[in-house]
Enzyme design. Structure first.
Site, PDB file in Angstrom:
ATOM      1  N   GLY A  73       0.846  -1.198   0.000  1.00  0.00           N
ATOM      2  CA  GLY A  73       0.000   0.000   0.000  1.00  0.00           C
ATOM      3  C   GLY A  73       0.875   1.239   0.000  1.00  0.00           C
ATOM      4  O   GLY A  73       1.913   1.286   0.667  1.00  0.00           O
ATOM      5  N   SER A 116     -19.003  17.841   0.860  1.00  0.00           N
ATOM      6  CA  SER A 116     -18.556  18.276   2.177  1.00  0.00           C
ATOM      7  C   SER A 116     -19.728  18.469   3.134  1.00  0.00           C
ATOM      8  O   SER A 116     -20.779  18.993   2.789  1.00  0.00           O
ATOM      9  CB  SER A 116     -17.782  19.582   2.060  1.00  0.00           C
ATOM     10  OG  SER A 116     -17.585  20.107   3.350  1.00  0.00           O
ATOM     11  N   LEU A 122      -6.542  11.328   8.123  1.00  0.00           N
ATOM     12  CA  LEU A 122      -5.253  11.733   7.560  1.00  0.00           C
ATOM     13  C   LEU A 122      -4.204  11.764   8.667  1.00  0.00           C
ATOM     14  O   LEU A 122      -3.064  11.342   8.499  1.00  0.00           O
ATOM     15  CB  LEU A 122      -5.375  13.110   6.907  1.00  0.00           C
ATOM     16  CG  LEU A 122      -6.432  13.232   5.807  1.00  0.00           C
ATOM     17  CD1 LEU A 122      -6.436  14.642   5.236  1.00  0.00           C
ATOM     18  CD2 LEU A 122      -6.162  12.236   4.703  1.00  0.00           C
ATOM     19  N   GLY A 156      -0.535   4.553   0.298  1.00  0.00           N
ATOM     20  CA  GLY A 156      -1.322   5.721   0.687  1.00  0.00           C
ATOM     21  C   GLY A 156      -0.583   6.521   1.740  1.00  0.00           C
ATOM     22  O   GLY A 156       0.645   6.451   1.839  1.00  0.00           O
ATOM     23  N   LEU A 157      -1.311   7.284   2.520  1.00  0.00           N
ATOM     24  CA  LEU A 157      -0.651   8.114   3.526  1.00  0.00           C
ATOM     25  C   LEU A 157       0.180   7.262   4.473  1.00  0.00           C
ATOM     26  O   LEU A 157       1.324   7.590   4.775  1.00  0.00           O
ATOM     27  CB  LEU A 157      -1.697   8.900   4.319  1.00  0.00           C
ATOM     28  CG  LEU A 157      -2.313  10.100   3.611  1.00  0.00           C
ATOM     29  CD1 LEU A 157      -3.237  10.839   4.545  1.00  0.00           C
ATOM     30  CD2 LEU A 157      -1.225  11.026   3.102  1.00  0.00           C
ATOM     31  N   ALA A 158      -0.387   6.168   4.956  1.00  0.00           N
ATOM     32  CA  ALA A 158       0.336   5.344   5.920  1.00  0.00           C
ATOM     33  C   ALA A 158       1.488   4.615   5.237  1.00  0.00           C
ATOM     34  O   ALA A 158       2.652   4.738   5.641  1.00  0.00           O
ATOM     35  CB  ALA A 158      -0.612   4.360   6.590  1.00  0.00           C
ATOM     36  N   GLY A 159       1.185   3.873   4.182  1.00  0.00           N
ATOM     37  CA  GLY A 159       2.205   3.071   3.508  1.00  0.00           C
ATOM     38  C   GLY A 159       3.292   3.926   2.876  1.00  0.00           C
ATOM     39  O   GLY A 159       4.483   3.646   3.022  1.00  0.00           O
ATOM     40  N   ARG A 198     -22.803  12.928  12.316  1.00  0.00           N
ATOM     41  CA  ARG A 198     -22.913  12.102  11.115  1.00  0.00           C
ATOM     42  C   ARG A 198     -23.817  10.892  11.302  1.00  0.00           C
ATOM     43  O   ARG A 198     -24.722  10.654  10.497  1.00  0.00           O
ATOM     44  CB  ARG A 198     -21.523  11.586  10.711  1.00  0.00           C
ATOM     45  CG  ARG A 198     -20.672  12.627  10.062  1.00  0.00           C
ATOM     46  CD  ARG A 198     -19.309  12.059   9.693  1.00  0.00           C
ATOM     47  NE  ARG A 198     -18.481  13.122   9.127  1.00  0.00           N
ATOM     48  CZ  ARG A 198     -17.221  12.964   8.738  1.00  0.00           C
ATOM     49  NH1 ARG A 198     -16.639  11.788   8.854  1.00  0.00           N
ATOM     50  NH2 ARG A 198     -16.538  13.979   8.231  1.00  0.00           N
ATOM     51  N   GLU A 257      -5.807   3.051   7.913  1.00  0.00           N
ATOM     52  CA  GLU A 257      -7.191   2.580   8.030  1.00  0.00           C
ATOM     53  C   GLU A 257      -7.257   1.057   8.152  1.00  0.00           C
ATOM     54  O   GLU A 257      -8.234   0.520   8.671  1.00  0.00           O
ATOM     55  CB  GLU A 257      -8.015   3.051   6.806  1.00  0.00           C
ATOM     56  CG  GLU A 257      -9.518   2.841   6.963  1.00  0.00           C
ATOM     57  CD  GLU A 257     -10.341   3.290   5.737  1.00  0.00           C
ATOM     58  OE1 GLU A 257      -9.786   3.955   4.862  1.00  0.00           O
ATOM     59  OE2 GLU A 257     -11.536   2.974   5.696  1.00  0.00           O
TER      60      GLU A 257
END
Lengths: 230, 639, 247
Positions: free
Chosen positions: B42, B286, B443, B44-47, B332, B427
């Site tokens: 992955g 949004s 994030l 993404g932000l983490a990977g 939400r 996530e």
């Protein structure tokens, strides 16, 4: 000094295209201003021609510079065009565009025709090969009668036609080239690209009109050789 | 392998745990780092952040992603912003307040120590991102701008226009690109992980299918990190990217990693409703729209008149009616559920009857169309592009959509799963959001894990093992590869009549109906009956054309749907077992008289971690008790 | 509505391809363009024909994966819109639509409408970053950035790396892509330190990957789903000149 590899880089080449284009543009403007003196009468124009020749070595330096710029401009254009073609070996079967202009897409065509015209133009007015009978007259002061040469030449609708056509292509070439020059050199205040497109169009039109005004005036009998053969 | 859940939370006061732990952990000798290889799945932000950071530290990294470039992971779609406890606005924010808000927002179902650490490192994240060139919004003074987001009382959200996720991801991607150029990361794009290779109980490698050539291969390392995102696509329609899937996490689960709290899913209230059967994904708008829009449905059932023909007294502004003090800004989960109730009642709007109005007529009358255009112009434009309706003239239609999954593979304080050497970040793990995630926190967590937590904790594991222990091709690797190939061949061999997407749609419907916004025991039991049937039919009737020796998108999807078809059962088991309502998990049997979620702290203050027992067999439940020493459990109220 | 599609089909990178005609029947105007292709593909699937391969992922216009040239225009007729956000109500019953992959030497076709955009990644690897390793950086507010610069940098940074600029350019040039990254980083004080080496390395990689040169048609800007301005190309040219002269 310029870093190594500058001339090999596509952006470097573009910058050189723009720089040489700028020099050629300078010539086009200077030449136009010179030519427009025809409207001030034969004496002024012929004396201007004499002054030009009196520049001597400086004239040759300018000519040399222009020739170098021209060769570079053409060489780079051919080189870039070939590279650009290579960058898309398979084209689209359905071709479309959104905002490019006819002038932008035909820079190569207009460029090549202008080049051919320049050769003819030099043969005609500078080397006086094509129409020696009208290009070797002298005026009362004994100077080469440039005025008569021009007016008599443009009386010929074929010569005028070719000239006007070439100027239209020059206008087209400049209408894209002038703005491009600034964009390539990064000389546009950011955000003014589209304003520059319009300026470019205006400059192209202005220069085209300027040049065309001479044969037009001749054909409309606004410029005549006093008591002359025309 | 039997599962033991040891969270390994460091002792000592909350505020000192992470610092103390950083000192207690072993370090890898700098000259030895390059001998250790870490696989990261992955980007993404983490990977992406983890791959870049580990490479900077000197480890040999191999990174894999299914997209064509590590710049495209779905982190890129996050709009709102990223939280950090910087207190730049001097409005009373602090590490403890962000920690408390996150624990409370998660409805008291997350680990205190993890969340506190998250809040601590949130500050470093902003510093790091600015240094990388992330163009956060600025004030005229040149200082960073902040806004308040998702109902927070303080302005702690940093943002880059409406593209915060994109800019943060590009920051990580650029840092990663630098390491790839330096030769410290080997990047594999269009590569899908199909299995984890376990050697002597430790995760030592992965099986990967090259999505272009179709070839499978094995890759060995000293540790494996999964940053493979969430599983909201189990619902078929969600706001996730089409490619988002549970496969990597699920295969790890099948190899012994426990899956924690799979029933915690977040449904976002303001999405554009589906327009027909062909709908392929849902688009989020949004939440800020609810600041000025009023939510309503007709009072009478099956009222098909156009919105403008329905008189004021015939309208039910249900959020304002039910929650007079919060009104249209109710949280939400509550807003989503109320919309669903109205539609279930036959009062939904639009062709499908699955939608409620979000009306700006009053706001336009009060503030003028120009002000509304200034505030929401691009959202209105997007809405019009998708629906073909002009929201200045008629009310928008909105409907809730699955958006984020709080559940994930179980990890300890070090972000290691119960399988030694297998780390899970972002996530994909379950760790920080409890039963509900707050806006602008996803994030934060992804980058915290990738930049500032994993790089420390993984060293502690690596320092205890010898590099390259498992060798280049142990028999376990060959066996796993063979198994993966077998599954692929099996999918192609069915040669049935029904498309993969059709099966996915049917699964999505089951999950949405019975394990969606509101769940009950009867429905969940029904789902647990229908899912295995659907799975059986899938293996008898799925149609996957082409071969496994080429780029084959239907085959890719088939593999992912096959896993969703097994995973869905785990989700339903978890939802059925959790006899309470908390955060994103609402059980209809457990609500107060006026329809509010009713937590059962006595019996459910724990993490439910499920252990695989075979296809179709009920997984084994393990519980990690959640201990609250620093916050008092309270009930949320929005009346 | 009913449409006629002409779609580029190519089995693999090393085999030739051709335009193939398909009928798209009963298309709803509310579908997105990609949903229309999904429906066509499900139909092909049912008939036992291999579906059309195309790249897509987020379907909300931000990941940069989708990459179709529709009737000669990358991402189709709507300005500032990716294919995934283009809706069928933009077309009329009976229309015929030509769908082709991005065309550029640097973006070879992998299959059908899918191209390989590794060249873009390679350009970023060559220098499209600020060398700030994790940790050891100053407090975020220690670097003050004028709002104008931050906003301009954001305009440039909005690039999604889809490659439409290359596909639209008559010369298959990647100048807008490179200029966007060069400008984004050069506009910020953190990025200014490496600005000179960055622009040179990125441009040299861009040339090496086989992209063409810019002849200022501005077609890239018209196709860009994020409407990134060609002013950044001017800025890049200036940065390049500055870096080359300083030497």
């Amino acid at each position: 000094m310029l870093a190594a590899g500058f001339t090999k880089s596509s952006v470097g080449k573009k910058l050189l295209m723009a720089a040489t284009g700028l020099m050629l543009f300078g010539f086009v403007v200077g030449h136009l201003l010179g030519n427009l003196q025809i409207f001030l009468g034969a004496k002024v124009l012929n004396e201007y021609a004499v002054h030009l020749l009196e520049l001597g070595p400086l004239l040759w330096l300018m000519r040399g510079g222009l020739l170098t710029a021209l060769i570079l401009h053409i060489g780079l254009a051919v080189n870039l065009a070939l590279e650009n073609r290579k960058a898309r070996p398979t084209g689209y079967s359905f071709r479309a565009s959104v905002q490019t202009t006819y002038a932008a897409r035909t820079m190569m065509v207009s460029g090549v025709i202008i080049l051919a015209y320049v050769v003819y133009h030099l043969l005609h007015f500078t080397f006086r090969v094509t129409n020696p009978e009208i290009s070797s007259l002298h005026d009362a002061a004994g100077h080469h009668d440039v005025y008569a040469m021009v007016v008599l030449s443009f009386k010929d609708p074929v010569i005028s036609g070719v000239y006007i056509l070439a100027q239209l292509l020059l206008a087209s070439h400049l209408s894209h080239g002038f703005g491009s020059m600034f964009q390539s050199l990064g000389w546009i205040c950011e955000g003014n690209e589209y304003c520059m497109k319009k300026v470019s169009l205006a400059i192209g039109a202005l220069i085209g009109l300027g040049y065309i005004s001479i044969p037009a005036a001749v054909l409309l009998n606004m410029l005549t050789v006093p008591g002359g053969a025309g | 392998m039997s599962v033991t859940l040891d969270a390994k939370i460091p002792s000592g006061p909350l505020a000192d745990k992470w610092d103390k732990h950083k000192f207690d952990m072993k370090l890898v000798n700098p000259s030895n780092k390059r001998k250790y290889k870490v696989i990261i799945v992955g980007s993404g932000l983490a990977g992406g952040a983890a791959a870049a950071t580990l490479a900077e530290l000197g480890y040999a990294v191999e990174c894999f992603c299914y997209q064509d470039s590590p710049r495209r992971a779905h982190s890129i779609a996050a709009q709102g912003g990223i939280n950090a406890s910087k207190n730049y606005q001097n409005d009373g924010d602090s590490v403890f307040r962000l920690f408390y808000d996150t624990v409370k927002g998660g409805d008291f179902r997350s680990r205190e120590a993890n969340v506190y650490r998250l809040s601590q490192v949130s500050e470093n994240i902003i510093d790091q991102c600015v240094a990388q060139g992330v163009p956060f919004a600025r004030e005229y003074s040149g200082y960073l701008g902040n806004r308040s987001f998702g109902g927070a009382q303080v302005s702690r959200t940093f943002y880059a226009r409406g593209q915060t996720g994109q800019q943060l991801l590009l920051g990580a991607y650029q840092a990663l690109s630098r390491q790839i150029e330096l030769g410290r990361v080997r990047m594999h794009t269009r590569a899908e992980m199909l299995d984890v290779i376990i050697v002597n109980g430790h995760a030592k490698g992965i099986v990967v299918r090259n999505l272009v050539s179709g070839k499978t291969s094995t890759h060995m390392a000293d540790a494996v990190v999964l940053g493979t995102g969430g599983y909201a696509n189990v619902f078929y329609l969600s706001t996730n990217a089409k490619g988002c899937n549970v496969t990597a996490a699920f295969r790890a689960y099948k190899r012994g990693a426990a899956f924690a709290n799979p029933c915690y899913t977040q449904i976002h209230p303001t999405c554009i409703p589906a327009s027909g059967h062909y709908q392929s994904k849902l688009t989020l708008m949004s939440e800020s729209l609810r600041n000025d829009g009023r939510v309503w449905v007709p009072k009478s059932k099956n009222d098909n008149r156009p919105a403008l023909h329905i008189e004021e007294h015939e309208r039910d502004y249900f959020l304002e009616r039910k929650y007079p003090s919060f009104g249209n800004l109710a949280p939400r989960d509550i807003s989503s559920r109320s919309a669903k109730e109205a539609c279930d009642d036959g009062r939904g709007v639009g062709k499908t009857g699955l939608g409620v109005y979000l009306d700006f007529a009053d706001a336009i009358k009060r503030l003028g169309e120009d002000t509304i255009r200034e505030r929401y112009g691009n959202l209105f434009h997007m809405y019009e592009k998708i629906t073909g309706e002009n929201p200045y003239k008629m009310p928008m239609r909105i409907f809730p959509a699955p958006h984020y999954t709080m559940g994930g593979l179980w990890v300890d304080y070090n972000l290691m799963s119960n399988v030694p050497g297998l780390y899970v970040i972002g996530e994909a793990n379950f760790s920080d959001h409890g039963a509900n995630r707050l806006g602008a926190s996803a994030l934060m967590q992804g980058l915290a894990d990738g930049y500032f937590v994993l790089p420390y904790t993984i060293a502690d594991y690596l320092a205890r093992i010898k590099p390259g222990e498992a060798g280049d091709s142990p028999p376990e690797a060959k066996a796993a590869e063979k198994e993966a190939d077998k599954q692929t061949k099996r999918l192609l061999a069915v040669k049935g009549k029904t498309t993969v997407d059709e099966f996915h749609r049917r699964l999505g419907k089951i999950m949405w109906d019975y394990c969606g916004m509101a769940r009950n025991a009867a429905g969940l039991k029904r789902a647990l009956g229908e899912i295995p049937e659907l799975r059986e039919r899938f293996w008898e009737d799925v149609n996957v054309l082409g071969s496994d020796k080429e780029l084959n998108q239907a085959l890719e999807r088939a593999g992912r749907v096959a896993d969703f078809l097994e995973f869905a059962e785990v989700m339903c088991h978890d939802a059925l077992e959790r006899n309470e309502s908390c955060g994103g998990h609402f059980r209809e049997e457990y609500q107060t008289e006026d329809g509010e979620a009713l937590r059962d702290d006595q019996n459910f203050t724990h993490v439910s971690a499920w252990e695989y027992q075979g296809v179709g067999a009920k997984p084994l439940l393990h519980k990690e008790p959640l201990v609250y020493e620093n916050v008092k459990l309270a009930t949320r109220s929005y009346k | 509505m009913n449409l006629t599609l002409h779609v580029w089909r190519q089995k693999s990178a090393d085999l030739g391809g051709e335009m193939v005609r398909y009928d798209a029947k009963d298309i709803s105007p509310d579908m997105s363009f990609l949903e229309m292709l999904d429906v066509v593909n499900e139909g092909l699937d049912q008939k036992g024909e291999e579906p059309i391969a195309f790249d897509h992922d987020c379907r909300e216009g931000i990941c940069g994966m989708c990459s179709l040239t529709i009737n000669g225009i990358p991402h189709g007729p709507d300005r500032g819109t990716t294919v995934c956000q283009l809706h069928m109500r933009r077309f009329k019953d009976g229309d015929s639509i030509h769908i082709e992959p991005w065309r550029a030497k640097a973006f070879p076709v992998i299959k059908d409408l899918i191209v390989d955009r590794t060249a873009f990644d390679n350009i970023i690897r060559a220098g499209g970053y600020i060398s700030a390793s994790t940790g050891g950086v100053p407090d975020a507010n220690a670097i003050l950035i004028p709002k104008k610069n931050a906003d301009d940098a954001m305009d440039a940074a909005a690039c999604i790396g889809c490659g439409a600029c290359v596909a639209a350019c008559p010369n298959a040039s990647a100048m807008l892509f490179v200029a966007a990254k060069v400008s984004h980083l050069a506009l910020l004080p953190q990025g200014a330190v490496e600005a000179g080496t960055r622009v040179k390395k990125m441009i040299s990689k861009m040339d090496e990957e086989g992209f063409g040169a810019c002849t200022n048609h501005f077609e890239c800007e018209a196709a860009c789903p994020k409407e990134i301005s060609v002013k950044f190309i001017g800025k890049m040219n200036r940065e390049f000149l500055k870096a080359s002269v300083k030497k």
